[in-house]
Motif scaffolding. Structure first.
Motif, PDB file in Angstrom:
ATOM      1  N   ALA A  45      75.152  51.489  61.921  1.00  0.00           N
ATOM      2  CA  ALA A  45      75.054  50.486  60.858  1.00  0.00           C
ATOM      3  C   ALA A  45      76.179  50.652  59.842  1.00  0.00           C
ATOM      4  O   ALA A  45      76.688  49.666  59.295  1.00  0.00           O
ATOM      5  CB  ALA A  45      73.694  50.599  60.164  1.00  0.00           C
ATOM      6  N   GLU A  46      76.593  51.903  59.606  1.00  0.00           N
ATOM      7  CA  GLU A  46      77.643  52.152  58.621  1.00  0.00           C
ATOM      8  C   GLU A  46      79.039  51.946  59.204  1.00  0.00           C
ATOM      9  O   GLU A  46      79.909  51.342  58.563  1.00  0.00           O
ATOM     10  CB  GLU A  46      77.526  53.585  58.087  1.00  0.00           C
ATOM     11  CG  GLU A  46      78.596  53.950  57.075  1.00  0.00           C
ATOM     12  CD  GLU A  46      78.472  55.373  56.582  1.00  0.00           C
ATOM     13  OE1 GLU A  46      79.387  55.828  55.861  1.00  0.00           O
ATOM     14  OE2 GLU A  46      77.463  56.044  56.914  1.00  0.00           O
ATOM     15  N   LYS A  89      71.291  55.242  64.727  1.00  0.00           N
ATOM     16  CA  LYS A  89      71.091  53.937  64.101  1.00  0.00           C
ATOM     17  C   LYS A  89      71.814  53.829  62.757  1.00  0.00           C
ATOM     18  O   LYS A  89      72.579  52.873  62.545  1.00  0.00           O
ATOM     19  CB  LYS A  89      69.598  53.648  63.958  1.00  0.00           C
ATOM     20  CG  LYS A  89      69.277  52.248  63.433  1.00  0.00           C
ATOM     21  CD  LYS A  89      67.770  52.035  63.389  1.00  0.00           C
ATOM     22  CE  LYS A  89      67.407  50.691  62.802  1.00  0.00           C
ATOM     23  NZ  LYS A  89      65.931  50.512  62.739  1.00  0.00           N
ATOM     24  N   PRO A  90      71.649  54.763  61.817  1.00  0.00           N
ATOM     25  CA  PRO A  90      72.383  54.634  60.553  1.00  0.00           C
ATOM     26  C   PRO A  90      73.889  54.820  60.715  1.00  0.00           C
ATOM     27  O   PRO A  90      74.674  54.211  59.973  1.00  0.00           O
ATOM     28  CB  PRO A  90      71.769  55.734  59.676  1.00  0.00           C
ATOM     29  CG  PRO A  90      71.154  56.699  60.627  1.00  0.00           C
ATOM     30  CD  PRO A  90      70.696  55.886  61.792  1.00  0.00           C
TER      31      PRO A  90
END
Length: 401
Positions: free
Chosen positions: A118-119, A114-115
């Motif tokens: 997102a990045e 997920k991160p």
């Protein structure tokens, strides 16, 4: 002057569970996409980073290692060694596998990816269908996703197997942790387009010719290696025996070796990482045992393959036009065996049926039966007519955001 359209290049993130049977089926499409100029990042546990970086992919660490996930699911310390499926009772194996595949691994992949998504904001996530954590992460961040199969679609919820269908229920809670709503009765490809490498004629009926199906020819992948010199020059029929990378059992291999040696054929055995070659004892002169062979290179030289029924081996043999004798041990192997046997392209022997005599009898029949040869040829022709990885890779931009 003639102008040719320029291929839209996209940023792709591939992700699969860290196991050969789950990762290798995705590599032909990933390799084709990279060759066309798309940028490919592969998200997986670190044990698979060396083979992926050697192929030229960028890699990021995501999700637990398979061994660690199964150890956690079984409540065993990791340093106790790998869990061998055949050493667990049927109920315990189901509980351990269920927790590993529907709780530990998807939760780990969703948390880690997920991160990253997102990045990096890739244009498209291509996730292996048994890695729903990657699908959940993509949906949580709003990145378009494409499911990629590794075998017959029914493995994830066959209408005739309530135990398999129940496996998906734990995914709903994990998805909710990331603000994603899932339908507990539809946990196969989550409504995403589905890259299907299984021939339509033997695919699960619920997944044949569906609107979201994207057919892709299964192309075997193996790390580079050398075949024994005699393989390309053999005069007798050549039989290959393997139980794969996770389900190897010395006793089963010993029994099969004895039966296959009695056929008069040359026999090449891949013992795999879970079986010590020394445990197989002395073998007949017609039998050669290796720890590992480059299976993708070997398949075109075979007259018969005797194996566990893993999807990669099954599909590779189908594409190469090789009859198959299945000795299924677990997972989706029984499903693959039933599909191929039902099409007349092979035979199967279950655990209580595997003897030297039964293996020899089945092998001799498969080597000589014209009806089997015709069925094998028909499936090979069907696979040859499926779109290539290059053709499907050119379509990836249409699925991207």
């Amino acid at each position: 002057m003639t102008f040719f359209p320029t291929l839209d290049l996209v940023e792709l993130l591939f992700s699969s569970l860290p196991a050969h049977g789950h990762t290798y089926p995705l590599l032909p499409l990933a390799i084709a996409a990279r060759a066309q100029g798309h940028h490919v990042t592969y998200a997986i546990a670190e044990s698979f980073h060396p083979v992926l970086t050697a192929l030229g992919f960028d890699v990021v660490a995501a999700g637990p290692e398979m061994m660690a996930a199964f150890a956690e699911a079984a409540g065993r310390p990791l340093d106790a060694g790998p869990i061998k499926p055949h050493e667990l009772g049927e109920d315990e194996l189901h509980q351990v596998a269920s927790r590993a595949f529907t709780e530990i691994m998807p939760r780990g992949f969703a948390r880690d990816l997920k991160p990253i998504l997102a990045e990096t904001k890739p244009d498209l996530v291509v996730y292996e269908v048994a890695n729903p954590g990657a699908a959940i992460a993509a949906k949580a961040v709003g990145v378009p996703a494409l499911a990629h199969g590794f075998g017959r679609a029914g493995f994830a919820g066959d209408d005739d197997d309530d135990s398999l269908r129940d496996w998906g229920k734990g995914l709903v809670a994990i998805a909710a942790e990331h603000g994603v709503s899932l339908d507990a009765d539809r946990i196969f490809e989550f409504g995403d387009p589905y890259v299907d490498i299984y021939p339509s004629s033997i695919q699960h009926p619920d997944h044949r010719d569906t609107e979201n199906r994207v057919p892709l020819r299964p192309v075997p992948f193996a790390e580079p290696g050398e075949l024994p010199e005699w393989v390309t020059e053999h005069r007798e029929p050549l039989i290959y025996l393997t139980l794969g990378t996770a389900f190897g059992q010395a006793e089963v291999l010993r029994t099969a070796i004895a039966g296959l040696a009695a056929t008069g054929a040359r026999v090449l055995v891949a013992a795999g990482p879970t079986v010590d070659i020394a445990a197989l004892g002395e073998v007949p002169p017609s039998v050669t045992v290796e720890s590992w062979v480059p299976q993708a290179d070997l398949l075109p030289h075979l007259d018969l393959i005797v194996h566990h029924g893993g999807s990669g081996t099954t599909l590779g043999a189908l594409g190469a036009g090789v009859p198959q004798l299945f000795l299924p041990q677990g997972a989706d192997q029984f499903i693959n065996a039933d599909a191929v046997v039902g099409a007349g392209a092979g035979k199967k022997l279950l655990a209580g049926e595997i003897t030297g005599e039964s293996v020899s009898t089945a092998a001799k029949a498969l080597l000589s039966d014209s009806a089997t040869a015709a069925a094998v040829r028909a499936l090979a022709e069907e696979i040859a007519a499926m779109p290539t990885p290059d053709e499907v890779a050119k379509r990836l931009p249409e699925f991207a955001g």
